[in-house]
Motif scaffolding. Structure first.
Motif, PDB file in Angstrom:
ATOM      1  N   UNK A  59       0.838  -1.192   0.000  1.00  0.00           N
ATOM      2  CA  UNK A  59       0.000   0.000   0.000  1.00  0.00           C
ATOM      3  C   UNK A  59       0.872   1.241   0.000  1.00  0.00           C
ATOM      4  N   UNK A  60       1.999   1.219  -0.756  1.00  0.00           N
ATOM      5  CA  UNK A  60       2.927   2.341  -0.748  1.00  0.00           C
ATOM      6  C   UNK A  60       2.263   3.623  -1.223  1.00  0.00           C
ATOM      7  N   UNK A  61       1.367   3.536  -2.183  1.00  0.00           N
ATOM      8  CA  UNK A  61       0.756   4.734  -2.765  1.00  0.00           C
ATOM      9  C   UNK A  61      -0.741   4.817  -2.528  1.00  0.00           C
ATOM     10  N   UNK A  62      -1.288   3.924  -1.750  1.00  0.00           N
ATOM     11  CA  UNK A  62      -2.734   3.921  -1.527  1.00  0.00           C
ATOM     12  C   UNK A  62      -3.026   3.511  -0.090  1.00  0.00           C
ATOM     13  N   UNK A  63      -4.222   3.807   0.343  1.00  0.00           N
ATOM     14  CA  UNK A  63      -4.634   3.454   1.700  1.00  0.00           C
ATOM     15  C   UNK A  63      -5.362   2.118   1.692  1.00  0.00           C
ATOM     16  N   UNK A  64      -4.959   1.249   2.590  1.00  0.00           N
ATOM     17  CA  UNK A  64      -5.637  -0.031   2.791  1.00  0.00           C
ATOM     18  C   UNK A  64      -6.251  -0.002   4.188  1.00  0.00           C
ATOM     19  N   UNK A  65      -7.467  -0.461   4.307  1.00  0.00           N
ATOM     20  CA  UNK A  65      -8.150  -0.465   5.596  1.00  0.00           C
ATOM     21  C   UNK A  65      -8.506  -1.889   5.995  1.00  0.00           C
ATOM     22  N   UNK A  66      -8.030  -2.296   7.161  1.00  0.00           N
ATOM     23  CA  UNK A  66      -8.393  -3.574   7.745  1.00  0.00           C
ATOM     24  C   UNK A  66      -9.432  -3.322   8.830  1.00  0.00           C
ATOM     25  N   UNK A  67     -10.127  -4.366   9.251  1.00  0.00           N
ATOM     26  CA  UNK A  67     -11.097  -4.218  10.325  1.00  0.00           C
ATOM     27  C   UNK A  67     -10.794  -5.204  11.440  1.00  0.00           C
ATOM     28  N   UNK A  68     -10.703  -4.689  12.668  1.00  0.00           N
ATOM     29  CA  UNK A  68     -10.595  -5.550  13.834  1.00  0.00           C
ATOM     30  C   UNK A  68     -12.025  -5.899  14.249  1.00  0.00           C
ATOM     31  N   UNK A  69     -12.428  -7.115  13.977  1.00  0.00           N
ATOM     32  CA  UNK A  69     -13.826  -7.521  14.155  1.00  0.00           C
ATOM     33  C   UNK A  69     -14.067  -8.004  15.577  1.00  0.00           C
ATOM     34  N   UNK A  70     -14.627  -7.126  16.400  1.00  0.00           N
ATOM     35  CA  UNK A  70     -14.896  -7.437  17.800  1.00  0.00           C
ATOM     36  C   UNK A  70     -16.314  -7.032  18.176  1.00  0.00           C
ATOM     37  N   UNK A  71     -17.258  -7.311  17.294  1.00  0.00           N
ATOM     38  CA  UNK A  71     -18.644  -6.961  17.573  1.00  0.00           C
ATOM     39  C   UNK A  71     -18.823  -5.469  17.676  1.00  0.00           C
ATOM     40  N   UNK A  72     -19.444  -5.001  18.764  1.00  0.00           N
ATOM     41  CA  UNK A  72     -19.683  -3.569  18.902  1.00  0.00           C
ATOM     42  C   UNK A  72     -18.415  -2.797  19.241  1.00  0.00           C
ATOM     43  N   UNK A  73     -17.292  -3.484  19.444  1.00  0.00           N
ATOM     44  CA  UNK A  73     -16.008  -2.824  19.677  1.00  0.00           C
ATOM     45  C   UNK A  73     -15.117  -2.882  18.444  1.00  0.00           C
ATOM     46  N   UNK A  74     -15.682  -3.240  17.302  1.00  0.00           N
ATOM     47  CA  UNK A  74     -14.907  -3.324  16.065  1.00  0.00           C
ATOM     48  C   UNK A  74     -14.415  -1.938  15.654  1.00  0.00           C
ATOM     49  N   UNK A  75     -13.288  -1.921  14.952  1.00  0.00           N
ATOM     50  CA  UNK A  75     -12.748  -0.633  14.493  1.00  0.00           C
ATOM     51  C   UNK A  75     -11.825  -0.844  13.293  1.00  0.00           C
ATOM     52  N   UNK A  76     -11.618   0.211  12.493  1.00  0.00           N
ATOM     53  CA  UNK A  76     -10.768   0.100  11.319  1.00  0.00           C
ATOM     54  C   UNK A  76      -9.308   0.405  11.636  1.00  0.00           C
ATOM     55  N   UNK A  77      -8.416  -0.190  10.852  1.00  0.00           N
ATOM     56  CA  UNK A  77      -6.995   0.133  10.873  1.00  0.00           C
ATOM     57  C   UNK A  77      -6.648   0.631   9.474  1.00  0.00           C
ATOM     58  N   UNK A  78      -6.439   1.933   9.340  1.00  0.00           N
ATOM     59  CA  UNK A  78      -6.125   2.544   8.047  1.00  0.00           C
ATOM     60  C   UNK A  78      -4.613   2.650   7.907  1.00  0.00           C
ATOM     61  N   UNK A  79      -4.080   2.145   6.790  1.00  0.00           N
ATOM     62  CA  UNK A  79      -2.631   2.125   6.546  1.00  0.00           C
ATOM     63  C   UNK A  79      -2.367   2.783   5.197  1.00  0.00           C
ATOM     64  N   UNK A  80      -1.554   3.824   5.182  1.00  0.00           N
ATOM     65  CA  UNK A  80      -1.255   4.491   3.924  1.00  0.00           C
ATOM     66  C   UNK A  80      -0.538   5.803   4.150  1.00  0.00           C
ATOM     67  N   UNK A  81      -0.129   6.467   3.071  1.00  0.00           N
ATOM     68  CA  UNK A  81       0.588   7.741   3.193  1.00  0.00           C
ATOM     69  C   UNK A  81      -0.355   8.924   3.341  1.00  0.00           C
TER      70      UNK A  81
END
Length: 547
Positions: A183-205
């Motif tokens: 993801x050197x030139x773009x943003x990749x978003x992962x999700x930590x799937x924990x039900x109502x405590x889930x949240x995104x992890x955005x990785x990029x420049x």
């Protein structure tokens, strides 16, 4: 089978706001029998007929994502219906991946043979031309993260101009390994799937400047940025400006830098500033910095007014690949590292890869320890990739760093999803840490960086694993060589045997006063266990510097 049709299909349907249907599940619902039972009682030919009837109905539906059985394309009529009525997405997986994913699954009737590998190869040769005949999009599934695969599908849908009114996802078995994505030139978003405590992890420049991203995750009107004296001159003004553009009021809290500053006194400094500025429970705390800032800010967010929103903005490699994800927070005690804290998940993790440009070489090497760890405990192929790309990583090659961060986060995200509070598998993320925490406490916090201690700790844990007969000699040497190549120490300080044992006994993994270690069995797989005292003594003798 084993290519991830159901999992990927369900996630894709959510992204496209469509209904998801698995044809196998539909057959089981209609017959009241499992697929293996249908195979056993009626035979494969009868099952294929049922499958064709279900597909004939499913392709007439609008706004659906359908996961078909891997053999659905054997029926010419079904192939024609799939090709004519939707976008066909072809998931490819290597034979090794299929074997790994299905080895303990007894619900695969076609693989209940003496030689499953040979059977998978036969199926591949039979089905390969048929998949290619109807596929609109081909996706390699060698990298198991669901979010990555869904993003890859969405990107190809955009490139092909497909509206994906209906999507069908046949599986397939393929013999090649896909190249790593970055993801050197773009943003990749992962999700930590924990039900109502889930949240995104955005990785990029350039994420520090993304006003929309900040506005999305800072829900209230106020934000308090916690950073340190090293990071503040580099990035505090930028983040403050971005938040102001998003309409947020900002309070800045600048702490001293260093592991030795991860103390109760500095935690009180955060609370003092929050109270002095009349920050309420809707104020979002933002951790801007490395692992020390992230851990302390997280603990403050978990405790202030019994919990306020938290965002992690990690600016070091170590924090981007490990400490910012998973919700571990805390401070050190003179007798033990991270012994006082809480599990508290953030609202989001925003990892701006461009911040690594300013990272000193020593800090970069420290972060690589956690990257190496992820390969050693769960992904031998990733470990080999790190070996081949260490020079590029040390040179701060953007593509190499982006892939290392992404793959590390994928591994961490999946483990946290399975075990949020370290009651089981999550403990393997502490590979090398029992020795490392002893080094840090024994020398005094800040003498060695955390990653330096982890690197040396992994060498010691690999030596111990080898002595126990769990790890072969070559793998042990590979770990030592890779840690050394990363610029990390491979010889432990001489703390004295008695002191070593006392320090290792203060560890959260221990039970009943017994020291428990993360061991490799083999490279790419980990277990937690106790060890005979004589073996531990031998490792200390071999790996600790002479007096």
């Amino acid at each position: 089978m084993g290519s991830g049709k159901t999992t990927v299909g369900r996630a894709l349907a959510r992204k496209l706001n469509k209904r998801f249907i698995d044809s196998d599940h539909e057959i089981e619902a209609r017959t009241g029998a499992s697929i293996p039972l249908i195979f056993e009682i009626e035979g494969e030919a009868s099952f294929r007929q049922r499958e064709a009837e279900v597909i004939r109905e499913l392709v007439t539906l609008d706004n659906v994502v359908v996961a078909t059985g891997g053999g659905a394309i054997l029926n010419p009529a079904s192939r024609g219906l799939l090709a004519a009525n939707g976008t066909v997405i072809y998931l490819r997986a290597s034979v090794n991946s299929i074997l790994q994913r299905t080895s303990h699954d007894r619900n695969r009737p076609l693989l209940q043979t003496a030689d499953p590998r040979q059977r998978i190869e036969e199926l591949s040769r039979e089905r390969e031309p048929l998949y290619r005949e109807i596929a609109d999009i081909v996706i390699d599934t060698g990298r198991p993260n669901v979010q990555f695969l869904v993003n890859a599908i969405l990107n190809q849908l955009d490139q092909t101009g497909s509206s994906a009114a209906n999507s069908a996802m046949p599986s397939h078995h393929h013999l090649s390994n896909p190249p790593p994505a970055a993801c050197a030139d773009a943003t990749v978003t992962l999700e930590v799937s924990l039900g109502d405590r889930s949240y995104p992890v955005a990785i990029g420049p350039a994420l520090l400047d993304d006003v929309t991203l900040m506005a999305r995750h800072v829900c209230g009107e106020r934000a308090a940025i916690v950073t340190n004296t090293v990071v503040a001159p580099l990035y505090l003004e930028r983040v403050t400006r971005t938040l102001a553009a998003a309409g947020k009021q900002v309070t800045a809290i600048v702490l001293p830098d260093g592991e030795e500053e991860k103390t109760w006194a500095n935690l009180m400094t955060i609370f003092d500033a929050l109270l002095a500025n009349k920050c309420d429970r809707k104020t979002t705390l933002i951790a801007l910095g490395g692992g020390v800032v992230g851990d302390m800010t997280g603990f403050a967010a978990a405790s202030y007014m019994r919990g306020v929103p938290l965002i992690q903005i990690p600016t070091t490699l170590l924090s981007q690949v490990d400490s910012s994800v998973g919700g571990k927070t805390g401070i050190n005690h003179p007798l033990g590292k991270n012994m006082i804290g809480a599990f508290y998940q953030p609202r989001a993790v925003i990892a701006d890869t461009a911040t690594l440009d300013s990272l000193p070489a020593r800090e970069l090497s420290a972060g690589l320890a956690e990257v190496i760890k992820h390969g050693a405990i769960i992904d031998a192929e990733f470990f080999s990739w790190i070996e081949a790309n260490m020079a590029a990583l040390l040179a701060k090659d953007l593509a190499a760093l982006a892939h290392a961060i992404l793959r590390s986060c994928e591994i961490k995200v999946e483990i946290v999803r399975q075990d949020e509070r370290e009651g089981g598998i999550r403990a393997i993320l502490n590979f090398g840490h029992t020795f490392a925490h002893a080094i840090e406490a024994g020398l005094g916090y800040g003498t060695w960086l955390h990653g330096e201690a982890v690197g040396c700790g992994m060498v010691m844990a690999a030596d111990l694993s080898h002595r126990l007969g769990l790890l072969d000699a070559l793998s042990k040497e590979r770990i030592t060589a890779l840690v050394k190549a990363a610029g990390l120490p491979v010889v432990a300080p001489n703390l004295g045997v008695t002191n070593w044992l006392e320090l290792m006994q203060v560890d959260k993994k221990n039970e009943g006063g017994t020291i428990r270690f993360i061991l490799l069995q083999p490279l790419g797989a980990a277990k937690i266990d106790t060890v005979p005292p004589a073996m531990l003594a031998a490792t200390l003798q071999a790996c600790v510097a002479s007096a």
